[in-house]
Scaffold this motif. Structure first.
Motif, PDB file in Angstrom:
ATOM      1  N   ALA A  72      -1.612  11.079  26.082  1.00 45.39           N
ATOM      2  CA  ALA A  72      -2.647  12.097  26.225  1.00 45.39           C
ATOM      3  C   ALA A  72      -2.172  13.478  26.429  1.00 45.39           C
ATOM      4  CB  ALA A  72      -3.785  11.732  27.573  1.00 45.39           C
ATOM      5  N   LEU A  73      -1.151  13.322  26.839  1.00 48.88           N
ATOM      6  CA  LEU A  73      -0.381  14.542  26.771  1.00 48.88           C
ATOM      7  C   LEU A  73       0.250  15.506  25.775  1.00 48.88           C
ATOM      8  CD1 LEU A  73       0.991  15.112  30.546  1.00 48.88           C
ATOM      9  CD2 LEU A  73      -1.184  15.607  30.009  1.00 48.88           C
ATOM     10  N   ARG A  74       0.602  14.220  25.359  1.00 49.92           N
ATOM     11  CA  ARG A  74       1.714  14.660  24.083  1.00 49.92           C
ATOM     12  C   ARG A  74       0.862  15.079  22.926  1.00 49.92           C
ATOM     13  NH1 ARG A  74       4.820  10.073  23.937  1.00 49.92           N
ATOM     14  NH2 ARG A  74       3.420   9.247  22.414  1.00 49.92           N
ATOM     15  N   ALA A  75      -0.442  14.107  22.402  1.00 46.41           N
ATOM     16  CA  ALA A  75      -1.662  14.591  21.989  1.00 46.41           C
ATOM     17  C   ALA A  75      -2.119  16.000  21.749  1.00 46.41           C
ATOM     18  CB  ALA A  75      -3.085  13.970  21.823  1.00 46.41           C
ATOM     19  N   VAL A  76      -1.820  16.903  22.928  1.00 47.28           N
ATOM     20  CA  VAL A  76      -2.531  18.186  22.669  1.00 47.28           C
ATOM     21  C   VAL A  76      -0.989  19.193  22.642  1.00 47.28           C
ATOM     22  CG1 VAL A  76      -2.954  20.214  24.557  1.00 47.28           C
ATOM     23  CG2 VAL A  76      -4.311  17.352  24.119  1.00 47.28           C
ATOM     24  N   LYS A  77       0.059  18.661  22.995  1.00 47.04           N
ATOM     25  CA  LYS A  77       1.086  19.497  22.649  1.00 47.04           C
ATOM     26  C   LYS A  77       1.973  19.575  21.157  1.00 47.04           C
ATOM     27  CE  LYS A  77       3.489  18.374  27.483  1.00 47.04           C
ATOM     28  NZ  LYS A  77       3.825  17.367  28.105  1.00 47.04           N
ATOM     29  N   GLU A  78       1.577  18.236  20.488  1.00 45.11           N
ATOM     30  CA  GLU A  78       2.488  17.849  19.319  1.00 45.11           C
ATOM     31  C   GLU A  78       0.893  18.540  18.594  1.00 45.11           C
ATOM     32  OE1 GLU A  78       4.448  14.356  19.579  1.00 45.11           O
ATOM     33  OE2 GLU A  78       5.736  14.988  21.414  1.00 45.11           O
ATOM     34  N   ASN A  79      -0.617  18.942  18.153  1.00 46.44           N
ATOM     35  CA  ASN A  79      -1.219  18.975  17.700  1.00 46.44           C
ATOM     36  C   ASN A  79      -0.458  19.983  16.491  1.00 46.44           C
ATOM     37  OD1 ASN A  79      -2.865  21.554  17.325  1.00 46.44           O
ATOM     38  ND2 ASN A  79      -2.586  20.132  19.894  1.00 46.44           N
ATOM     39  N   ASP A  80      -1.485  20.213  15.201  1.00 37.71           N
ATOM     40  CA  ASP A  80      -0.861  20.679  14.853  1.00 37.71           C
ATOM     41  C   ASP A  80      -2.194  22.377  14.023  1.00 37.71           C
ATOM     42  OD1 ASP A  80      -1.792  19.024  13.349  1.00 37.71           O
ATOM     43  OD2 ASP A  80      -0.273  19.195  11.667  1.00 37.71           O
ATOM     44  N   ILE A  81      -2.494  21.975  15.600  1.00 38.32           N
ATOM     45  CA  ILE A  81      -3.855  23.237  14.749  1.00 38.32           C
ATOM     46  C   ILE A  81      -3.506  24.441  14.306  1.00 38.32           C
ATOM     47  CG2 ILE A  81      -6.302  24.048  15.586  1.00 38.32           C
ATOM     48  CD1 ILE A  81      -6.686  21.270  17.896  1.00 38.32           C
ATOM     49  N   GLU A  82      -4.240  24.786  13.797  1.00 36.19           N
ATOM     50  CA  GLU A  82      -4.197  26.635  13.453  1.00 36.19           C
ATOM     51  C   GLU A  82      -5.091  27.470  14.411  1.00 36.19           C
ATOM     52  OE1 GLU A  82      -2.994  27.110   9.546  1.00 36.19           O
ATOM     53  OE2 GLU A  82      -0.852  25.812   9.704  1.00 36.19           O
ATOM     54  N   ILE A  83      -6.312  26.305  13.672  1.00 36.02           N
ATOM     55  CA  ILE A  83      -7.395  27.007  14.745  1.00 36.02           C
ATOM     56  C   ILE A  83      -8.056  26.208  15.426  1.00 36.02           C
ATOM     57  CG2 ILE A  83     -10.232  28.675  14.146  1.00 36.02           C
ATOM     58  CD1 ILE A  83      -8.714  28.797  11.226  1.00 36.02           C
ATOM     59  N   LEU A  84      -8.564  26.988  16.730  1.00 35.45           N
ATOM     60  CA  LEU A  84      -9.217  26.325  17.429  1.00 35.45           C
ATOM     61  C   LEU A  84     -10.902  26.482  17.746  1.00 35.45           C
ATOM     62  CD1 LEU A  84      -8.557  23.654  19.890  1.00 35.45           C
ATOM     63  CD2 LEU A  84      -9.134  26.419  21.585  1.00 35.45           C
ATOM     64  N   SER A  85     -11.069  25.402  16.933  1.00 34.61           N
ATOM     65  CA  SER A  85     -12.733  25.616  16.188  1.00 34.61           C
ATOM     66  C   SER A  85     -14.062  24.972  17.201  1.00 34.61           C
ATOM     67  CB  SER A  85     -12.993  25.476  14.628  1.00 34.61           C
ATOM     68  OG  SER A  85     -12.551  24.056  15.023  1.00 34.61           O
ATOM     69  N   TYR A  86     -14.781  25.183  17.423  1.00 30.98           N
ATOM     70  CA  TYR A  86     -15.670  23.891  18.129  1.00 30.98           C
ATOM     71  C   TYR A  86     -15.609  22.905  17.207  1.00 30.98           C
ATOM     72  CZ  TYR A  86     -18.512  28.491  19.154  1.00 30.98           C
ATOM     73  OH  TYR A  86     -18.358  30.216  19.280  1.00 30.98           O
ATOM     74  N   SER A  87     -15.830  21.427  18.203  1.00 39.49           N
ATOM     75  CA  SER A  87     -16.313  20.429  17.381  1.00 39.49           C
ATOM     76  C   SER A  87     -18.078  20.193  17.493  1.00 39.49           C
ATOM     77  CB  SER A  87     -15.847  18.925  18.423  1.00 39.49           C
ATOM     78  OG  SER A  87     -16.720  19.517  19.755  1.00 39.49           O
ATOM     79  N   ARG A  88     -18.490  19.068  17.095  1.00 33.81           N
ATOM     80  CA  ARG A  88     -20.139  18.961  17.178  1.00 33.81           C
ATOM     81  C   ARG A  88     -20.402  18.715  17.768  1.00 33.81           C
ATOM     82  NH1 ARG A  88     -21.184  14.614  12.510  1.00 33.81           N
ATOM     83  NH2 ARG A  88     -23.275  14.655  13.647  1.00 33.81           N
ATOM     84  N   SER A  89     -21.738  19.182  18.607  1.00 41.38           N
ATOM     85  CA  SER A  89     -22.357  19.354  20.082  1.00 41.38           C
ATOM     86  C   SER A  89     -22.591  18.379  20.432  1.00 41.38           C
ATOM     87  CB  SER A  89     -24.130  20.307  19.716  1.00 41.38           C
ATOM     88  OG  SER A  89     -23.767  21.973  19.463  1.00 41.38           O
ATOM     89  N   GLU A  90     -22.397  17.000  19.542  1.00 39.49           N
ATOM     90  CA  GLU A  90     -22.147  16.216  19.910  1.00 39.49           C
ATOM     91  C   GLU A  90     -21.401  14.861  20.521  1.00 39.49           C
ATOM     92  OE1 GLU A  90     -23.209  17.110  16.994  1.00 39.49           O
ATOM     93  OE2 GLU A  90     -24.256  14.736  15.704  1.00 39.49           O
ATOM     94  N   GLY A  91     -19.733  15.418  20.272  1.00 38.64           N
ATOM     95  CA  GLY A  91     -18.799  15.680  20.307  1.00 38.64           C
ATOM     96  C   GLY A  91     -18.202  15.557  19.080  1.00 38.64           C
ATOM     97  N   SER A  92     -16.978  15.096  18.589  1.00 37.69           N
ATOM     98  CA  SER A  92     -16.259  15.116  17.511  1.00 37.69           C
ATOM     99  C   SER A  92     -17.177  13.670  17.564  1.00 37.69           C
ATOM    100  CB  SER A  92     -14.450  15.579  17.922  1.00 37.69           C
ATOM    101  OG  SER A  92     -14.023  14.261  18.149  1.00 37.69           O
ATOM    102  N   GLU A  93     -16.727  13.493  15.665  1.00 34.92           N
ATOM    103  CA  GLU A  93     -17.305  12.305  15.538  1.00 34.92           C
ATOM    104  C   GLU A  93     -15.937  10.963  15.835  1.00 34.92           C
ATOM    105  OE1 GLU A  93     -18.717  10.132  10.410  1.00 34.92           O
ATOM    106  OE2 GLU A  93     -19.262  11.820  11.562  1.00 34.92           O
ATOM    107  N   SER A  94     -14.009  11.251  15.303  1.00 37.92           N
ATOM    108  CA  SER A  94     -13.666  10.606  15.087  1.00 37.92           C
ATOM    109  C   SER A  94     -13.831  10.266  17.029  1.00 37.92           C
ATOM    110  CB  SER A  94     -12.578  11.566  14.691  1.00 37.92           C
ATOM    111  OG  SER A  94     -12.366  12.274  16.024  1.00 37.92           O
ATOM    112  N   TYR A  95     -14.093  10.790  17.439  1.00 34.85           N
ATOM    113  CA  TYR A  95     -13.702  10.585  19.504  1.00 34.85           C
ATOM    114  C   TYR A  95     -14.631   9.374  19.308  1.00 34.85           C
ATOM    115  CZ  TYR A  95     -13.883  10.547  24.353  1.00 34.85           C
ATOM    116  OH  TYR A  95     -13.399  10.252  25.897  1.00 34.85           O
ATOM    117  N   ARG A  96     -15.867  10.169  19.157  1.00 31.60           N
ATOM    118  CA  ARG A  96     -17.326   9.139  19.498  1.00 31.60           C
ATOM    119  C   ARG A  96     -17.420   7.519  18.911  1.00 31.60           C
ATOM    120  NH1 ARG A  96     -21.475  11.106  17.249  1.00 31.60           N
ATOM    121  NH2 ARG A  96     -20.866  12.277  16.091  1.00 31.60           N
ATOM    122  N   LYS A  97     -16.227   7.578  17.181  1.00 30.62           N
ATOM    123  CA  LYS A  97     -16.347   6.142  17.475  1.00 30.62           C
ATOM    124  C   LYS A  97     -14.907   5.787  18.028  1.00 30.62           C
ATOM    125  CE  LYS A  97     -17.855   7.103  12.134  1.00 30.62           C
ATOM    126  NZ  LYS A  97     -17.179   7.775  10.684  1.00 30.62           N
TER     127      LYS A  97
END
Length: 396
Positions: free
Chosen positions: A49-74
């Motif tokens: 879990a910690l590594r997923a945040v440290k090693e992500n390649d996000i360039e814009i920290l944008s909003y997710s959907r209000s109900e949460g990201s679809e990939s996480y909910r799935k």
């Protein structure tokens, strides 16, 4: 001078956090504190879990959907299905912790003046959520004498009025560690169906069941699709309290649609925390096996040490990582503050949570404390020793 709202006046202080200023002063005075007051696990957060945040390649920290990201909910839906809870990602709204899920739910299913029945003692913030929503808590009182077992169906049904909208349980329970049996869940299911109520279960401690017991979710019950709502969180399951990611799960589409309107008003749950929470779902079962073994050992040591103290009464928790202890004193609020201000052994003292804040019934729990056994066994032994010696000299 302008005045604050009646709601603000009624909002209770947290029995868990209100002693923090005294603890901070104790530390400034050079004391070491064993924190038995708060459910902050010392178990390490999964590295994945910690590594997923440290090693992500996000360039814009944008909003997710209000109900949460679809990939996480799935991915979350797969977790539930693996736990005999048959839902899809469309049955889930991701929230900023279980607290926000409960606040959104209370506002979605109850109007000011409505009532919710909660088995007592209960997580102290349920009172805060009810005050914030203008809802009245009606306690179904449980007793340390019978290990906080659920009251009978008759006792529950006597509490139902035209204002009742829901029954809320925490399973396993905070602060008692009580685990509801399948038979008890079936009883509650029959009550809510008979009286057309919601059944809400805070199931954040689902993985923490001891002594060969099993967890039976309300959403495993047949015929509860329109009645059942689960409140959940990653905080305790993965030792990720600071992520502030929870969720609300239900097959009632009207409830979900209404909750989503509140979720849209706060825009979205935190993106980085959802990334960490999604990654945490990959931890193997061995992680939970090891954590469970550790907590069982801590519970056994704690209960054994507490039972060596004359004049106390302690309930045996079957899940979560809390227990209620009844002490030979009159006021645990005063005792808890006294421990921080006036007592130590070789510069060490303990911080406990006064239990009256876990009751809504006036006058109950005044001589009780809640202990969170989230410390290593050696620390628990030292902490109970300090409690034992403190009780020898404390005067109400």
């Amino acid at each position: 001078m302008p005045t604050i709202s009646r709601k603000g006046l009624l909002m209770p202080e947290s029995p868990i956090r209100k002693l923090v200023p005294y603890a901070e002063q104790a530390v400034k005075d050079g004391k070491y504190i064993y924190h038995l007051n708060i459910g902050q696990p010392d178990i390490k957060t999964p590295e994945v879990a910690l590594r997923a945040v440290k090693e992500n390649d996000i360039e814009i920290l944008s909003y997710s959907r209000s109900e949460g990201s679809e990939s996480y909910r799935k991915k979350l839906a797969k977790y539930y299905n693996n736990n005999n809870i048959n839902v899809s990602h469309k049955d889930i709204v991701v929230t900023c912790g279980a607290s926000e899920a409960l606040l959104f739910l209370f506002s979605s299913i109850m109007d000011p003046g409505d009532e919710v029945i909660i088995s007592e003692p209960f997580y102290a913030n349920y009172i805060a959520f009810s005050v914030a929503s203008g809802v009245k808590v009606v306690p179904a009182v449980c007793s340390i004498e019978d290990n906080f077992a659920l009251p009978s169906i008759d006792a529950f049904e006597k509490l139902i009025t035209p204002k009742t909208r829901a029954i809320l349980i925490c399973n396993p329970g905070n602060p008692t560690g009580y685990v509801y049996s399948k038979k008890e869940i079936e009883k509650l299911a029959s009550i809510v169906k008979k009286n057309d109520l919601f059944l809400v279960a805070d199931e954040v401690y689902r993985e923490f069941i001891y002594d060969g017991g099993t967890h039976h979710s309300i959403m495993e019950e047949e015929g509860l699709d329109e009645h059942a709502v689960i409140i959940d969180s990653v905080s305790k399951r993965y030792s990720m309290c600071g992520a502030r990611v929870g969720c609300l799960v239900s097959k009632n589409k009207t409830v979900l649609k209404t909750v989503l309107k509140f979720a849209q008003a706060r825009l979205s749950p935190p993106t980085y925390a959802q990334i960490a929470s999604k990654a945490a779902l990959d931890v193997p079962q061995t992680y939970f096996d090891n954590v469970l073994e550790e907590y069982v050992g801590r519970r056994n040591v704690l209960i054994a040490e507490l039972n060596k103290i004359d004049g106390i009464k302690v309930a045996m928790p079957k899940g979560a990582f809390y227990c209620i202890v009844e002490l030979p004193i009159k006021n645990s609020d005063h005792f808890a503050q006294w421990l921080l201000e006036n007592f130590n052994i070789d510069g060490e003292t303990v911080m406990v949570a006064p239990a009256a804040g876990f009751y809504s019934t006036p006058g109950i729990g005044l001589n009780q404390i809640r202990i969170a056994y989230v410390l290593k066994k050696e620390s628990l032994i030292k902490a109970v020793h300090i409690l034992k010696e403190a009780l020898k000299v404390y005067k109400d």
